[in-house]
Design an enzyme around this catalytic site. Structure first.
Site, PDB file in Angstrom:
ATOM      1  N   HIS A  62      57.304  30.121  37.712  1.00 53.84           N
ATOM      2  CA  HIS A  62      57.096  29.191  36.690  1.00 53.84           C
ATOM      3  C   HIS A  62      56.302  28.094  36.658  1.00 53.84           C
ATOM      4  CE1 HIS A  62      61.850  30.238  36.134  1.00 53.84           C
ATOM      5  NE2 HIS A  62      61.339  30.759  35.198  1.00 53.84           N
ATOM      6  N   ASP A  64      55.536  25.309  36.701  1.00 51.65           N
ATOM      7  CA  ASP A  64      55.469  24.048  37.429  1.00 51.65           C
ATOM      8  C   ASP A  64      55.361  24.108  38.913  1.00 51.65           C
ATOM      9  OD1 ASP A  64      58.264  24.966  37.205  1.00 51.65           O
ATOM     10  OD2 ASP A  64      59.001  23.365  37.798  1.00 51.65           O
ATOM     11  N   HIS A  65      55.196  25.359  39.233  1.00 49.84           N
ATOM     12  CA  HIS A  65      54.956  25.546  40.771  1.00 49.84           C
ATOM     13  C   HIS A  65      53.579  26.144  41.027  1.00 49.84           C
ATOM     14  CE1 HIS A  65      59.087  24.401  41.734  1.00 49.84           C
ATOM     15  NE2 HIS A  65      59.538  24.929  40.779  1.00 49.84           N
ATOM     16  N   HIS A 139      66.873  32.660  41.866  1.00 46.37           N
ATOM     17  CA  HIS A 139      66.483  31.781  40.531  1.00 46.37           C
ATOM     18  C   HIS A 139      66.351  32.728  39.478  1.00 46.37           C
ATOM     19  CE1 HIS A 139      65.049  28.250  38.651  1.00 46.37           C
ATOM     20  NE2 HIS A 139      63.742  28.641  38.497  1.00 46.37           N
ATOM     21  N   HIS A 267      62.706  17.994  42.787  1.00 44.98           N
ATOM     22  CA  HIS A 267      62.765  18.697  41.522  1.00 44.98           C
ATOM     23  C   HIS A 267      63.868  18.057  40.550  1.00 44.98           C
ATOM     24  CE1 HIS A 267      62.943  22.584  39.061  1.00 44.98           C
ATOM     25  NE2 HIS A 267      61.596  22.651  39.565  1.00 44.98           N
TER      26      HIS A 267
HETATM   27 ZN   LIG Z   1      60.509  24.465  39.063  1.00 47.27          ZN
END
Ligand SMILES: [Zn+2]
Length: 300
Positions: A62, A64-65, A139, A267
């Site tokens: 993802h 944002d990582h 996840h 997070h």
């Molecule tokens: Zn994330």
């Protein structure tokens, strides 16, 4: 051993908070856990240099990582890095990074090695100073957490005392192993007169993005510090489960089940401006729970 938080927000930058990134420092070496957009700027802001950064671990794909990673690698190249860089991440990341380099006709000027993460748990790095293992979390897409362990390096030398007793530096390695020194005159210098206990082993668990689940408890039980995501507050527990995320209360429950000594929460969803309710909610279950605040280094 400490962890410096560079990004503590989920999905979007919001309220001055940035996407996920942390740097764990062990005996002067830095290890990066996730590399969200803005990581380079955050490193500048908090005076962290990549000179000591040899390992980067990406939990999942993802954006944002890992959207900060191409920029960081590009800057290392522009500034003529020479030290090797090891990147560990989901297998598809290798091609993504390579394509970015290829289309720009960039040839890196430093040794760069990509290591694909396996499906399950594995020992990734093992040096005399530290080790890193990965473990699967739950996840929406394949995602891993990481455990960084600082190893002991024997007893700590007290140079002044060694000088007083005439212990030569050539004997220091044996002192670290706990041996006594015998002077040429036959006098025994007890090890504890010239050394003290070295740093004890420490373990830090980074649980990445995950549903609330006990499935990875065996990997994180007994850690000194546990970082757990808490994207939502418990009032949004249904939303958290639907999006494969965790609430602050659940993160605290997991830390308690793991018997962790310290809990760091991060997070946070961009819908929350005020983070104190996360700390308060977690502290009801895990007293002393702390928010992972950007720019702050936490002792592990
Ligand atoms: Zn994330």
């Amino acid at each position: 051993m400490k962890v410096t938080i560079l990004g503590n927000n989920s999905a979007l930058p919001a309220f001055g908070r940035h996407p996920s990134c942390q740097i764990v420092s062990v005996y002067g070496e830095d290890l990066m856990l996730d590399c969200g957009e803005g990581t380079q700027m955050q490193m500048h802001r908090y005076g962290l240099r990549w000179r000591n950064l040899g390992y980067i671990f990406i939990s999942h794909l993802h954006g944002d990582h890992y959207f900060g990673l191409p920029g960081l690698i590009n800057s290392m190249n522009l500034l003529s890095r020479t030290a090797p860089l090891h990147v560990f991440g989901p297998p598809a990341l290798e091609g993504i990074l390579q394509q970015i380099l290829d289309v720009a006709d960039t040839v890196l000027c430093f040794p760069y090695e990509f290591h694909p993460l396996p499906e399950g748990s594995a020992l990734l790095v093992d040096t005399p100073s530290f080790s890193v293992t990965c473990f699967p979390v739950e996840h929406r897409i394949s995602c891993h957490g990481f455990v960084v362990e600082r190893k002991t390096r024997g007893r700590k030398i007290l140079p002044d005392r060694c000088g007083d007793y005439g212990v030569p530096s050539t004997f220091f390695d044996r002192l670290k192993q706990g041996e006594d020194y015998v002077t040429p005159e036959g006098m025994v210098v007890k090890n504890e007169w010239v050394t003290e206990a070295g740093p004890s082993p420490r373990r830090y668990a980074y649980c990445a993005d995950t549903l609330f689940t006990e499935s990875f408890l065996p990997y994180v039980t007994g850690v000194d510090t546990l970082y757990h995501e808490c994207t939502y507050l418990d009032a949004d527990a249904e939303k958290a489960a639907a999006r494969f995320h965790t609430t602050a209360r659940q993160a605290a429950q997991l830390a308690r089940m793991a018997n962790a000594k310290q809990l760091l929460l991060g997070h946070f969803s961009s819908k929350y401006r005020d983070l104190d309710p996360f700390r308060a909610e977690a502290a009801e279950v895990f007293p002393g729970a702390q928010l992972a605040v950007e720019g702050v280094a936490y002792e592990i």
